[in-house]
Design a protein around this motif. Sequence first.
Motif, short mmCIF file in Angstrom:
data_model
loop_
_atom_site.label_atom_id
_atom_site.label_comp_id
_atom_site.label_asym_id
_atom_site.label_seq_id
_atom_site.Cartn_x
_atom_site.Cartn_y
_atom_site.Cartn_z
N ILE A 179 49.66 44.95 15.62
CA ILE A 179 51.03 45.34 15.30
C ILE A 179 51.97 45.00 16.45
O ILE A 179 51.70 45.27 17.61
N GLN A 180 53.08 44.38 16.06
CA GLN A 180 54.12 43.99 17.02
C GLN A 180 55.41 44.75 16.70
O GLN A 180 55.58 45.27 15.60
N ILE A 181 56.32 44.78 17.65
CA ILE A 181 57.59 45.47 17.44
C ILE A 181 58.72 44.70 18.11
O ILE A 181 58.50 43.99 19.10
N GLU A 218 61.33 46.97 12.06
CA GLU A 218 61.08 46.63 13.46
C GLU A 218 59.66 46.13 13.69
O GLU A 218 59.31 45.77 14.82
N THR A 219 58.83 46.13 12.63
CA THR A 219 57.41 45.76 12.82
C THR A 219 56.89 44.72 11.83
O THR A 219 55.96 43.98 12.14
N PHE A 220 57.46 44.65 10.61
CA PHE A 220 56.85 43.83 9.55
C PHE A 220 56.90 42.33 9.89
O PHE A 220 55.85 41.69 10.07
N PHE A 221 58.09 41.75 9.95
CA PHE A 221 58.19 40.33 10.25
C PHE A 221 57.66 40.03 11.66
O PHE A 221 57.05 38.98 11.89
N GLN A 222 57.88 40.94 12.57
CA GLN A 222 57.43 40.75 13.95
C GLN A 222 55.91 40.60 14.02
O GLN A 222 55.39 39.77 14.78
#
Length: 525
Positions: A179-181, A218-222
């Motif tokens: 997971i990215q943000i 803040e997390t999906f596309f990232q």
Amino acid sequence: MAKIAYILLCHKDPAAIIRQAERLTAAGDYMSIHFDASADADAFREIQTALADNPNVTFAHKRIKCGWGEWSLVQATIYAVQSAVDAFPRATHFYMLSGDCMAIKSAEYTHRFLDDNDADFIESFDYFESDWIKTGWREERLIYRHYVNERTHKKLFYAMFEAQKRFGIKRKIPADLQIQIGSQWWCLRRNTVEAVLEFIKKRPDVLRFFRTTWIPDETFFQTLVRHLVPENEIRARTLTFLMFTDYGMPVTFYNDHYDLLLSQDYLFARKISPEAQDLKRRLGLLYAAEGVDFQISNEGRSLFKFLSGRGRVGRRFATRFWETESTLGRERELLIVVCKKWHVAKRVLERIRQVTNVPAIEYLFNEEDTPLPDLGGIQNTLEKRTRHRRALMRMLFDYYETDRLIVCMDPSNLDLLNDFASDRSVTRIMEIECQFSDDYLIGHAMRVGLAGDQTSKDTLARLLPTIRNDMLHESDQLNDAEFENHCRMREIAGSDENAQELGHFLNIPMDKAAEITRTDHLFSD
């Protein structure tokens, strides 16, 4: 040549949306609009009617009601992106915008920038290892399910959270995703967007996970971009200039921010005030302009931090535990030279070394590379020196085998001055009061990152009075502190008057003090 499909998420101000669409598509680019389904239906019809004949504008094939922190924001983005991909086969890039974003560079510059940088621009930092989330929930956003909007159903939102927490109802993060943000304002290449849409079709489990994640925009596309695109093709930054206050609110830009915005290393800015009509007009003309030379100084964030921080420095009324347990020693004398112009203080210190035998150390709490003896590691960083200030000074007294020691400090170090002045040792303070020319203040602003070589004259003209007042405020704070042994040398005073102050500070005869104060160019820049 790059051709951009702008993905516009909006919910109000139809006139501004129409102008924005016409302005951006006039340069040959495209736009796909998602207008919130909960917004005024007449406003949406106004937008549709005004843009109906524009072949470079399309609308999300489905409109939904959006809420802050919900999956609906991501779903609306996906609908708008899908429509853009189908409607504009020649689009090479897809750029996320909101209704209060505006271009701060020309279309010519924007297209050339994207041509020269074959990469995806999206903030994507490790969710658990980075410090992107400053306060509040971190793991809780992911491992618990969030079904309702926190802002519209606050009690139910937190009741459901507490129930899951109480009964240990947790879920696992998809095993193959890290997971990215980051910011939701991204610019992605066509291949990347198509890969994301294909991933969505194949992985309904990932969509189910993010649908009940809190603040998934803040997390999906990232996360998906980092999963699908090689790292060397990702620039972990946004191309939209935005800042936040200490309270987590977006900074709003007004008419007098035009020069500042143009000098930032970004293509768009958010948020532009609805009342900033002149700023909007000038930025609108700029996007269509050709041959504009942009001078990038990129000092916006440091300027905002400096200007917004004035008058908000907290004070503490009790010493820290490591400060109360130690003292420099009753028999010792600490002599502190305080001066904003470091080169002047260093010049005075060098003359003191030549005339007296007192050990003298330059700005040890301000400059990392100040020459210091090896004291077991406590001297390695400014943070350690400041945290263990008394222990450091005791070790320096011991190292030089002296009961008198001179150090230099910046006037901003008032907490250090107060701390040393409260010690059982004798503390004397010599303030060197200098004059500050505009040239010096400009140089100071550049040294501390408030300005750059390309900062405009108008920006400097607004900035200099604030810096000057800030320096005068520091001097006033020194006076207000009413230190017991506070002497003062002034650039505007005569050498004899300064010699008297210096003699008292160093406790040396007047002839030796005068030998120091009569040094040629003592206060020169």
